[in-house]
Design a protein around this motif. Structure first.
Motif, PDB file in Angstrom:
ATOM      1  N   ILE A 113       2.463  60.348 128.884  1.00  0.00           N
ATOM      2  CA  ILE A 113       3.342  61.449 128.495  1.00  0.00           C
ATOM      3  C   ILE A 113       4.679  61.298 129.203  1.00  0.00           C
ATOM      4  N   ASP A 114       4.633  61.022 130.484  1.00  0.00           N
ATOM      5  CA  ASP A 114       5.811  60.701 131.284  1.00  0.00           C
ATOM      6  C   ASP A 114       5.344  59.876 132.477  1.00  0.00           C
ATOM      7  N   ARG A 115       6.226  59.638 133.452  1.00  0.00           N
ATOM      8  CA  ARG A 115       5.851  58.776 134.581  1.00  0.00           C
ATOM      9  C   ARG A 115       4.713  59.337 135.409  1.00  0.00           C
ATOM     10  N   LYS A 116       4.508  60.639 135.375  1.00  0.00           N
ATOM     11  CA  LYS A 116       3.508  61.266 136.238  1.00  0.00           C
ATOM     12  C   LYS A 116       2.384  61.946 135.473  1.00  0.00           C
ATOM     13  N   THR A 117       2.274  61.686 134.182  1.00  0.00           N
ATOM     14  CA  THR A 117       1.249  62.350 133.377  1.00  0.00           C
ATOM     15  C   THR A 117       0.761  61.420 132.267  1.00  0.00           C
ATOM     16  N   ALA A 118      -0.555  61.368 132.106  1.00  0.00           N
ATOM     17  CA  ALA A 118      -1.140  60.556 131.028  1.00  0.00           C
ATOM     18  C   ALA A 118      -2.371  61.257 130.477  1.00  0.00           C
ATOM     19  N   LYS A 119      -2.599  61.100 129.187  1.00  0.00           N
ATOM     20  CA  LYS A 119      -3.858  61.551 128.589  1.00  0.00           C
ATOM     21  C   LYS A 119      -4.875  60.439 128.807  1.00  0.00           C
ATOM     22  N   VAL A 120      -6.081  60.818 129.218  1.00  0.00           N
ATOM     23  CA  VAL A 120      -7.113  59.837 129.559  1.00  0.00           C
ATOM     24  C   VAL A 120      -8.440  60.192 128.892  1.00  0.00           C
ATOM     25  N   GLU A 121      -9.330  59.208 128.885  1.00  0.00           N
ATOM     26  CA  GLU A 121     -10.662  59.402 128.314  1.00  0.00           C
ATOM     27  C   GLU A 121     -11.642  58.513 129.077  1.00  0.00           C
ATOM     28  N   TYR A 122     -12.875  58.986 129.230  1.00  0.00           N
ATOM     29  CA  TYR A 122     -13.918  58.155 129.838  1.00  0.00           C
ATOM     30  C   TYR A 122     -15.244  58.402 129.149  1.00  0.00           C
ATOM     31  N   ASN A 123     -16.138  57.416 129.266  1.00  0.00           N
ATOM     32  CA  ASN A 123     -17.502  57.514 128.759  1.00  0.00           C
ATOM     33  C   ASN A 123     -18.416  56.824 129.751  1.00  0.00           C
ATOM     34  N   ASP A 124     -19.588  57.390 129.978  1.00  0.00           N
ATOM     35  CA  ASP A 124     -20.593  56.682 130.769  1.00  0.00           C
ATOM     36  C   ASP A 124     -21.879  56.627 129.961  1.00  0.00           C
ATOM     37  N   TYR A 125     -22.659  55.565 130.205  1.00  0.00           N
ATOM     38  CA  TYR A 125     -23.851  55.325 129.405  1.00  0.00           C
ATOM     39  C   TYR A 125     -24.958  54.763 130.283  1.00  0.00           C
ATOM     40  N   HIS A 126     -26.134  55.363 130.165  1.00  0.00           N
ATOM     41  CA  HIS A 126     -27.309  54.858 130.876  1.00  0.00           C
ATOM     42  C   HIS A 126     -28.408  54.490 129.893  1.00  0.00           C
ATOM     43  N   GLY A 127     -28.493  55.223 128.823  1.00  0.00           N
ATOM     44  CA  GLY A 127     -29.533  54.980 127.829  1.00  0.00           C
ATOM     45  C   GLY A 127     -29.293  55.845 126.613  1.00  0.00           C
ATOM     46  N   MET A 128     -30.217  55.766 125.684  1.00  0.00           N
ATOM     47  CA  MET A 128     -30.076  56.486 124.417  1.00  0.00           C
ATOM     48  C   MET A 128     -29.880  57.993 124.597  1.00  0.00           C
ATOM     49  N   GLU A 129     -30.493  58.554 125.625  1.00  0.00           N
ATOM     50  CA  GLU A 129     -30.393  59.995 125.837  1.00  0.00           C
ATOM     51  C   GLU A 129     -29.723  60.337 127.161  1.00  0.00           C
ATOM     52  N   ALA A 130     -28.929  59.436 127.667  1.00  0.00           N
ATOM     53  CA  ALA A 130     -28.250  59.674 128.942  1.00  0.00           C
ATOM     54  C   ALA A 130     -26.851  59.091 128.863  1.00  0.00           C
ATOM     55  N   ALA A 131     -25.948  59.881 128.298  1.00  0.00           N
ATOM     56  CA  ALA A 131     -24.558  59.462 128.175  1.00  0.00           C
ATOM     57  C   ALA A 131     -23.678  60.698 128.254  1.00  0.00           C
ATOM     58  N   SER A 132     -22.448  60.512 128.653  1.00  0.00           N
ATOM     59  CA  SER A 132     -21.495  61.629 128.683  1.00  0.00           C
ATOM     60  C   SER A 132     -20.088  61.062 128.654  1.00  0.00           C
ATOM     61  N   GLY A 133     -19.150  61.934 128.544  1.00  0.00           N
ATOM     62  CA  GLY A 133     -17.754  61.515 128.536  1.00  0.00           C
ATOM     63  C   GLY A 133     -16.834  62.703 128.503  1.00  0.00           C
ATOM     64  N   GLY A 134     -15.564  62.421 128.514  1.00  0.00           N
ATOM     65  CA  GLY A 134     -14.597  63.492 128.478  1.00  0.00           C
ATOM     66  C   GLY A 134     -13.196  62.992 128.206  1.00  0.00           C
ATOM     67  N   LYS A 135     -12.341  63.930 127.828  1.00  0.00           N
ATOM     68  CA  LYS A 135     -10.915  63.677 127.628  1.00  0.00           C
ATOM     69  C   LYS A 135     -10.159  64.659 128.504  1.00  0.00           C
ATOM     70  N   GLY A 136      -9.029  64.219 128.989  1.00  0.00           N
ATOM     71  CA  GLY A 136      -8.256  65.106 129.839  1.00  0.00           C
ATOM     72  C   GLY A 136      -6.900  64.533 130.181  1.00  0.00           C
ATOM     73  N   THR A 137      -6.418  64.948 131.334  1.00  0.00           N
ATOM     74  CA  THR A 137      -5.085  64.586 131.784  1.00  0.00           C
ATOM     75  C   THR A 137      -5.141  64.040 133.202  1.00  0.00           C
ATOM     76  N   ALA A 138      -4.356  63.000 133.441  1.00  0.00           N
ATOM     77  CA  ALA A 138      -4.142  62.485 134.797  1.00  0.00           C
ATOM     78  C   ALA A 138      -2.717  62.874 135.184  1.00  0.00           C
ATOM     79  N   ARG A 139      -2.582  63.532 136.335  1.00  0.00           N
ATOM     80  CA  ARG A 139      -1.259  63.954 136.820  1.00  0.00           C
ATOM     81  C   ARG A 139      -1.070  63.460 138.243  1.00  0.00           C
ATOM     82  N   TYR A 140       0.114  62.962 138.540  1.00  0.00           N
ATOM     83  CA  TYR A 140       0.432  62.507 139.885  1.00  0.00           C
ATOM     84  C   TYR A 140       0.948  63.701 140.675  1.00  0.00           C
ATOM     85  N   GLU A 141       0.156  64.127 141.675  1.00  0.00           N
ATOM     86  CA  GLU A 141       0.504  65.301 142.483  1.00  0.00           C
ATOM     87  C   GLU A 141       0.287  64.992 143.955  1.00  0.00           C
TER      88      GLU A 141
END
Length: 155
Positions: A113-141
């Motif tokens: 978005i700018d030098r101190k802000t970015a939209k981010v996403e992550y996912n983690d996976y362990h198995g068919m019924e063990a996964a999660s993730g999210g979307k959000g913001t990274a800010r330099y503070e």
């Protein structure tokens, strides 16, 4: 005096335009990109308790550089490259050499978005019924990257 005011105004407008133009061109550096990825990976890893081994997928199955893994030495878990993990017939993740269970985590910067802000996403996976993730913001503070997740999912 009549000439000074328009000249001062023009100079101010040009300076503001130049500074904003430079700011847009310099939205990120390779180091800030690595620092944001590190922060997102650490957020994902810290959001799950009881997991001893994590495998980092840099994006679409790519391993991170070896020196990137050194950034996780302060954590109380083992961190390795995604290529070190395998999945069994049920889809559960294991370490290739030891057979120890773990999670594969991927993180990416969606958009700066700018030098101190970015939209981010992550996912983690362990198995068919063990996964999660999210979307959000990274800010330099206050000298560090802070992750704020505003959309999260689990299975």
């Amino acid at each position: 005096m009549k000439l000074v005011q328009p000249l001062l105004l023009t100079t101010t407008v040009l300076c503001c335009f130049f500074i904003q133009g430079c700011d847009k061109k310099m939205t990120h550096t390779p180091e800030s990109t690595l620092a944001v990825r590190e922060a997102v990976f650490k957020y994902a890893i810290s959001s799950r308790t009881g997991v001893e081994v994590w495998y980092i997928d840099y994006d679409k199955g790519n391993d991170p550089p070896s020196e990137f893994l050194d950034r996780f030495s302060d954590l109380h878990v083992k961190v390795g490259k995604a290529s070190e993990a395998v999945k069994d017939k049920n889809g559960s993740v294991f370490k290739t050499k030891t057979g120890k269970q773990g999670y594969i985590v991927s993180a990416k910067i969606i958009k700066w978005i700018d030098r101190k802000t970015a939209k981010v996403e992550y996912n983690d996976y362990h198995g068919m019924e063990a996964a999660s993730g999210g979307k959000g913001t990274a800010r330099y503070e206050n000298g560090k990257w802070v992750i704020e997740i505003w959309e999260r999912w689990e299975s």
